[in-house]
Motif scaffolding. Structure first.
Motif, mmCIF file in Angstrom:
data_model
loop_
_atom_site.group_PDB
_atom_site.id
_atom_site.type_symbol
_atom_site.label_atom_id
_atom_site.label_comp_id
_atom_site.label_asym_id
_atom_site.label_seq_id
_atom_site.Cartn_x
_atom_site.Cartn_y
_atom_site.Cartn_z
ATOM 1 N N LEU A 41 -0.880 35.483 39.572
ATOM 2 C CA LEU A 41 -0.176 35.893 40.783
ATOM 3 C C LEU A 41 1.284 36.200 40.477
ATOM 4 C CD1 LEU A 41 -1.809 33.305 43.151
ATOM 5 C CD2 LEU A 41 -1.638 35.727 43.694
ATOM 6 N N GLU A 42 1.802 37.257 41.090
ATOM 7 C CA GLU A 42 3.200 37.629 40.937
ATOM 8 C C GLU A 42 4.001 37.071 42.114
ATOM 9 O OE1 GLU A 42 4.205 39.081 38.297
ATOM 10 O OE2 GLU A 42 2.298 39.761 37.436
ATOM 11 N N SER A 43 5.318 36.943 41.916
ATOM 12 C CA SER A 43 6.179 36.410 42.978
ATOM 13 C C SER A 43 6.079 37.222 44.258
ATOM 14 C CB SER A 43 7.635 36.373 42.502
ATOM 15 O OG SER A 43 7.807 35.419 41.475
ATOM 16 N N TYR A 83 -8.945 25.521 36.061
ATOM 17 C CA TYR A 83 -10.032 25.069 36.932
ATOM 18 C C TYR A 83 -9.960 25.795 38.270
ATOM 19 C CZ TYR A 83 -11.176 20.998 33.986
ATOM 20 O OH TYR A 83 -11.571 20.181 32.958
ATOM 21 N N ASP A 84 -11.111 25.951 38.907
ATOM 22 C CA ASP A 84 -11.140 26.461 40.271
ATOM 23 C C ASP A 84 -10.552 25.418 41.215
ATOM 24 O OD1 ASP A 84 -12.168 28.967 39.865
ATOM 25 O OD2 ASP A 84 -14.256 28.382 40.189
ATOM 26 N N ALA A 85 -9.852 25.899 42.229
ATOM 27 C CA ALA A 85 -9.256 25.002 43.222
ATOM 28 C C ALA A 85 -9.118 25.751 44.538
ATOM 29 C CB ALA A 85 -7.890 24.507 42.748
ATOM 30 N N HIS A 86 -8.917 25.004 45.609
ATOM 31 C CA HIS A 86 -8.664 25.600 46.921
ATOM 32 C C HIS A 86 -7.271 25.202 47.401
ATOM 33 C CE1 HIS A 86 -13.015 26.427 47.110
ATOM 34 N NE2 HIS A 86 -12.697 27.309 48.048
ATOM 35 N N VAL A 87 -6.601 26.147 48.046
ATOM 36 C CA VAL A 87 -5.279 25.885 48.603
ATOM 37 C C VAL A 87 -5.450 25.090 49.900
ATOM 38 C CG1 VAL A 87 -3.160 26.922 49.486
ATOM 39 C CG2 VAL A 87 -4.409 28.023 47.617
ATOM 40 N N ILE A 88 -4.798 23.931 49.971
ATOM 41 C CA ILE A 88 -4.934 23.081 51.164
ATOM 42 C C ILE A 88 -3.628 22.950 51.933
ATOM 43 C CG2 ILE A 88 -6.869 21.781 50.215
ATOM 44 C CD1 ILE A 88 -4.918 19.540 49.513
ATOM 45 N N GLY A 89 -2.551 23.488 51.388
ATOM 46 C CA GLY A 89 -1.268 23.438 52.079
ATOM 47 C C GLY A 89 -0.227 24.270 51.352
ATOM 48 N N ILE A 90 0.759 24.803 52.109
ATOM 49 C CA ILE A 90 1.800 25.641 51.508
ATOM 50 C C ILE A 90 3.156 25.277 52.111
ATOM 51 C CG2 ILE A 90 2.626 27.987 51.092
ATOM 52 C CD1 ILE A 90 -0.221 28.976 51.578
ATOM 53 N N GLN A 91 4.137 25.041 51.239
ATOM 54 C CA GLN A 91 5.517 24.827 51.666
ATOM 55 C C GLN A 91 6.316 26.072 51.277
ATOM 56 O OE1 GLN A 91 7.155 21.113 50.196
ATOM 57 N NE2 GLN A 91 5.243 20.015 50.541
ATOM 58 N N ARG A 92 6.589 26.918 52.271
ATOM 59 C CA ARG A 92 7.314 28.153 52.015
ATOM 60 C C ARG A 92 8.801 27.860 51.783
ATOM 61 N NH1 ARG A 92 3.407 31.883 50.852
ATOM 62 N NH2 ARG A 92 1.746 31.815 52.430
ATOM 63 N N ARG A 93 9.342 28.458 50.725
ATOM 64 C CA ARG A 93 10.748 28.283 50.397
ATOM 65 C C ARG A 93 11.362 29.637 50.048
ATOM 66 N NH1 ARG A 93 10.839 22.838 46.533
ATOM 67 N NH2 ARG A 93 10.031 21.382 48.109
ATOM 68 N N MET A 94 12.692 29.687 50.156
ATOM 69 C CA MET A 94 13.406 30.915 49.811
ATOM 70 C C MET A 94 13.260 31.192 48.319
ATOM 71 S SD MET A 94 14.858 32.372 52.453
ATOM 72 C CE MET A 94 16.170 33.347 51.711
ATOM 73 N N HIS A 95 12.996 32.448 47.972
ATOM 74 C CA HIS A 95 12.941 32.830 46.560
ATOM 75 C C HIS A 95 14.361 32.986 46.023
ATOM 76 C CE1 HIS A 95 8.588 34.604 46.711
ATOM 77 N NE2 HIS A 95 8.698 33.469 47.376
ATOM 78 N N ASP A 96 14.532 32.787 44.718
ATOM 79 C CA ASP A 96 15.832 32.983 44.087
ATOM 80 C C ASP A 96 15.655 33.815 42.823
ATOM 81 O OD1 ASP A 96 14.854 31.251 42.127
ATOM 82 O OD2 ASP A 96 15.882 29.513 42.950
ATOM 83 N N ILE A 97 16.653 33.800 41.966
ATOM 84 C CA ILE A 97 16.610 34.608 40.759
ATOM 85 C C ILE A 97 15.449 34.247 39.850
ATOM 86 C CG2 ILE A 97 18.105 33.077 39.405
ATOM 87 C CD1 ILE A 97 19.408 35.644 38.264
ATOM 88 N N ARG A 98 14.949 33.014 39.989
ATOM 89 C CA ARG A 98 13.811 32.567 39.176
ATOM 90 C C ARG A 98 12.471 33.009 39.750
ATOM 91 N NH1 ARG A 98 15.413 26.353 39.398
ATOM 92 N NH2 ARG A 98 15.891 27.094 41.502
ATOM 93 N N GLY A 99 12.487 33.598 40.940
ATOM 94 C CA GLY A 99 11.259 34.051 41.578
ATOM 95 C C GLY A 99 10.830 33.153 42.709
ATOM 96 N N CYS A 100 9.534 33.024 42.906
ATOM 97 C CA CYS A 100 8.974 32.232 44.004
ATOM 98 C C CYS A 100 9.256 30.753 43.786
ATOM 99 C CB CYS A 100 7.466 32.468 44.095
ATOM 100 S SG CYS A 100 6.637 31.451 45.345
ATOM 101 N N ARG A 101 9.764 30.089 44.822
ATOM 102 C CA ARG A 101 10.041 28.644 44.756
ATOM 103 C C ARG A 101 9.145 27.859 45.704
ATOM 104 N NH1 ARG A 101 11.358 27.839 40.406
ATOM 105 N NH2 ARG A 101 12.277 25.831 40.929
#
Length: 248
Positions: free
Chosen positions: A177-179, A204-222
């Protein structure tokens, strides 16, 4: 034994002029032999060791084979008149399907997909993790009617070969996945997650059970993604760089 499987590869940037001249000469001299995997492997190794490829991405044998096939298709089309009714997507007669991977025959004139640029991954029965497929060595049918293929994994020798159920354990290679794709990931999505432990680091296969959205910075997705691994139901919070889209 650590079983590492890097996902980020430097993109292929094309052949140099000198390499194209060499390929043209080999195509004219060697004919249908240029379609064989072993022949293309030797050419790729030769190019990668040459001074002209210094500082450039390594060439894979599949890229060599794809170049030969495209050139042969171009030559093949020239041999027919425009109204001959020949389908340009058919495999050239001088580049037959490799019968070592199966004995099924396609009906004459039927289209098939070009798989030369596709990559696959297989689920190992030893640890339930997914590994890149280097080659399919053979196939068989069980009494139940299900098909299995003998897989050689990338980076491993013959001692690690496994028979894998085609329906349950083979799929097209997952993509990192890309930022910029962060917002596309939703709770409930199936992903392939890079699990890092003291003694191993594997997918391993996994399922997403929660997401904490944060501001992206110069390092990409945070952002932080809470995932639950399918094989043992353990949970973990990870960054986007450890997740891949799956084809399932």
């Amino acid at each position: 034994m650590d079983r590492l499987r890097p996902r980020h590869r430097e993109a292929f940037s094309g052949f140099t002029n000198a390499e194209i001249e060499k390929l043209e000469m080999l195509l004219e001299k060697s004919g249908e032999e240029t379609c064989s995997k072993e022949f293309c492997r030797k050419i790729a190794i030769s190019f990668n060791r040459s001074a002209g490829r210094a500082g450039k991405p390594l060439i894979k044998w599949m890229e060599v084979q794809s170049w030969f096939e495209k050139r042969q298709q171009e030559q093949h089309k020239v041999t027919f008149a425009p109204d001959s009714g020949k389908n340009e997507s058919e495999i050239p007669a001088n580049c037959p399907i490799d019968k070592t991977n199966g004995n099924s025959q396609m009906p004459k004139g039927q289209k098939i997909s070009d798989l030369t640029e596709l990559e696959f991954e297989a689920k190992s029965s030893k640890d339930g993790a997914w590994y890149d497929v280097d080659n399919f060595l053979g196939h068989r049918f069980l009494d139940s009617g299900e098909a299995e293929v003998l897989v050689r994994f990338v980076g491993f020798g013959a001692e690690e070969d496994e028979w894998i159920n085609v329906k349950k354990g083979i799929r097209q290679r997952s993509v990192p996945l890309e930022s910029s794709e962060c917002d596309k990931v939703k709770v409930g999505d199936l992903v392939l997650c890079f699990q890092e432990r003291r003694d191993q680091a594997i997918y391993y296969d996994a399922h997403v059970i929660g997401i904490q959205r944060r501001m992206h910075d110069i390092r990409g997705c945070r952002c932080l993604f809470s995932i639950r691994y399918n094989h043992d139901n353990t949970e973990e919070k990870v960054r986007l760089r450890r997740l891949c889209w799956t084809s399932m």
